[in-house]
Design a protein around this motif. Sequence first.
Motif, PDB file in Angstrom:
ATOM      1  N   ALA A   1      53.544 -36.723 -40.297  1.00  0.00           N
ATOM      2  CA  ALA A   1      53.125 -37.854 -40.786  1.00  0.00           C
ATOM      3  C   ALA A   1      53.321 -39.060 -39.824  1.00  0.00           C
ATOM      4  O   ALA A   1      52.348 -40.096 -39.823  1.00  0.00           O
ATOM      5  CB  ALA A   1      53.853 -38.157 -42.082  1.00  0.00           C
ATOM      6  N   ASP A   2      54.117 -38.839 -38.876  1.00  0.00           N
ATOM      7  CA  ASP A   2      54.213 -40.151 -37.958  1.00  0.00           C
ATOM      8  C   ASP A   2      53.220 -39.983 -36.954  1.00  0.00           C
ATOM      9  O   ASP A   2      53.077 -41.028 -36.140  1.00  0.00           O
ATOM     10  CB  ASP A   2      55.632 -40.029 -37.295  1.00  0.00           C
ATOM     11  N   GLU A   3      52.069 -39.165 -36.865  1.00  0.00           N
ATOM     12  CA  GLU A   3      50.961 -39.132 -36.047  1.00  0.00           C
ATOM     13  C   GLU A   3      49.722 -39.621 -36.858  1.00  0.00           C
ATOM     14  O   GLU A   3      48.500 -39.774 -36.328  1.00  0.00           O
ATOM     15  CB  GLU A   3      50.752 -37.742 -35.664  1.00  0.00           C
ATOM     16  N   ALA A   4      49.989 -40.051 -38.016  1.00  0.00           N
ATOM     17  CA  ALA A   4      48.868 -40.578 -38.837  1.00  0.00           C
ATOM     18  C   ALA A   4      48.497 -42.004 -38.418  1.00  0.00           C
ATOM     19  O   ALA A   4      49.404 -42.712 -37.357  1.00  0.00           O
ATOM     20  CB  ALA A   4      49.289 -41.112 -40.239  1.00  0.00           C
ATOM     21  N   ASP A   5      47.232 -42.642 -38.508  1.00  0.00           N
ATOM     22  CA  ASP A   5      46.743 -43.770 -38.094  1.00  0.00           C
ATOM     23  C   ASP A   5      47.466 -45.047 -38.195  1.00  0.00           C
ATOM     24  O   ASP A   5      48.261 -45.085 -39.276  1.00  0.00           O
ATOM     25  CB  ASP A   5      45.254 -44.041 -38.232  1.00  0.00           C
ATOM     26  N   ARG A   6      47.147 -46.024 -37.624  1.00  0.00           N
ATOM     27  CA  ARG A   6      48.136 -47.318 -37.888  1.00  0.00           C
ATOM     28  C   ARG A   6      46.922 -48.373 -38.364  1.00  0.00           C
ATOM     29  O   ARG A   6      45.757 -48.157 -38.174  1.00  0.00           O
ATOM     30  CB  ARG A   6      48.485 -47.870 -36.386  1.00  0.00           C
ATOM     31  N   LEU A   7      47.383 -49.342 -39.108  1.00  0.00           N
ATOM     32  CA  LEU A   7      46.502 -50.452 -39.611  1.00  0.00           C
ATOM     33  C   LEU A   7      45.936 -51.191 -38.382  1.00  0.00           C
ATOM     34  O   LEU A   7      44.431 -51.408 -38.820  1.00  0.00           O
ATOM     35  CB  LEU A   7      47.363 -51.482 -40.285  1.00  0.00           C
ATOM     36  N   GLU A   8      46.314 -51.206 -37.217  1.00  0.00           N
ATOM     37  CA  GLU A   8      45.448 -51.735 -36.141  1.00  0.00           C
ATOM     38  C   GLU A   8      44.061 -51.100 -35.820  1.00  0.00           C
ATOM     39  O   GLU A   8      43.238 -51.488 -35.383  1.00  0.00           O
ATOM     40  CB  GLU A   8      46.491 -51.879 -34.975  1.00  0.00           C
ATOM     41  N   THR A   9      44.162 -49.741 -36.056  1.00  0.00           N
ATOM     42  CA  THR A   9      42.878 -48.913 -35.862  1.00  0.00           C
ATOM     43  C   THR A   9      41.966 -49.266 -36.784  1.00  0.00           C
ATOM     44  O   THR A   9      40.846 -49.496 -36.399  1.00  0.00           O
ATOM     45  CB  THR A   9      43.360 -47.551 -36.257  1.00  0.00           C
ATOM     46  N   LEU A  10      42.128 -49.524 -38.261  1.00  0.00           N
ATOM     47  CA  LEU A  10      41.376 -49.976 -39.181  1.00  0.00           C
ATOM     48  C   LEU A  10      40.874 -51.376 -38.733  1.00  0.00           C
ATOM     49  O   LEU A  10      39.970 -51.602 -39.092  1.00  0.00           O
ATOM     50  CB  LEU A  10      41.945 -49.755 -40.616  1.00  0.00           C
TER      51      LEU A  10
END
Length: 537
Positions: free
Chosen positions: A522-531
């Motif tokens: 789970a800690d490798e999921a994307d970040r809001l900055e990516t979106l």
Amino acid sequence: MQAFAELLDRLVLTPSRNGKLRLIVSYFRSAPDPDRGYALGALTGDLDLKSIKPAAIRELVTDRMDSELFRLSYDYVGDMAETVSLVWPGERRANRPPPLSEIVEALDGTTRPEAQRLVANWLDGLDPTGRWALLKLITGGMRIGVSARLAKLALADFGDVDVTEIEEIWHGLAPPYDSLFAWLEGKTGRPEPDIRAPFRPVMLAHPLVAKAERDNPDAVDPALITSDAFAAEWKYDGIRVQASSEGGVRRIYTRTGDDISHTFPDVLAGMDFEGTLDGELLVRAEDGESVAPFNALQQRLNRKTVSKKQMDARPAFIRAYDLLQDGDEDVRQLSFRERRERLEAFIAATASPRFDLSPLVPVTTLEDLDAQRMAPPAPEIEGLMLKRWDSPYLPGRVKGHWYKWKRDPYLVDAVLLYAQRGHGRRSSFYSDFTFAVWRDEDGEDRLTPVGKAYFGFTDDELKQLDKFVRENTIERFGPVRSVTPSLVLEVAFEGLQRSARHKSGIAMRFPRINRIRWDKPADEADRLETLEAMLQE
């Protein structure tokens, strides 16, 4: 009513489209008038039935059983109609299952208190399947996987006619459709209701598939995509509509023939012409020139009334793709090249800010078109439409004429946070999933919900996801569960837009689960900055 209930029950449990068609056709053949006509109206959403709020149903059942027991039962089952149908403590008396027509006609014009009394009596006279169908009918929550289009296709099969013949007269008919069934059974001629500005069945496109996929019957040889053979247009992210004006009557239809004229009086006012246009319903941005995100149009949809403030804030317009009727002349059999020439003159003569012309995209090489598809000039463009210059306007998804070539979907890895029970045949599964990405909040990484998806997975994957939810539940909120934030979902979506309604500040367009990433922490999921970076693309 019992036969209608059995139909609904079997439709819910039948996944295949053809299987559903056979069930509906069989019902039309065996059910009497007017029951089958009212059933048709219920399936298409055209039955104007006095609905009863779920709160009133809850009041009825808790008058007969312990309220806490009902609450626990509802929490377990997850669907109001299904719960009540199973726990309803019927009173022993000389009850009989009421015909569907009796229910519809009794509710017409009755008061709400009387309607509740009638419903209680009917629930007493029905078995659990009948109760479930009754409650689905009167609360307006069918959700059985049958669209209005599928019901009309079943009618066409029943009467051995082309579905376009039914669609062309549909808006002049009403439940229980006596004249329609009489025609389909060969007892009378086709009904000819007096409809001005009728709906004309729309022409649809196939996805463009590379010729390398030779097993695909829709595959196209890229060499055929030349400027001599094809025209190209931008595919805008709006609602496909048909604007028809005839003899003082003006209507706006969706691609499935639903009349949404009352929601867009500003567009109706600009229809100072005689003819029928095919186009995309959009909203103008604040600059008055560009197209606003789909979310702005969504604020205008499905409203019974629309205020001047709403129309001023989100001015709607139609970007015209095609011309179907030019004055009193039906031009659908002309080639697209001829219709396009007429359309250009038609829009120029209309001279209304509520209508403009869809621009053509120069067709050079397939590689150049591919590059434009993936990097269109505006984020509100989904890709390209490719149309043969020589194609007539034919109803339905006709092979070999029109193709849609959408941008590849965006992908993001997100963490599953919440799950909610589904409806219909999914009512016993957790099938609606809310997912989140990481963001920095006061120097600490936290998960922020960014969307919800309820399709994209197979039946086997649904069972796996449901099992995960049940085994990893942290909290319960009625039919919703929060889960241990450990499962990563690869989510596909068509686009993003700013949204003040969401804590994340963004909203996804058409999100669906592309893959279940059992392998990814789970800690490798994307970040809001990516979106947020995608918003700038």
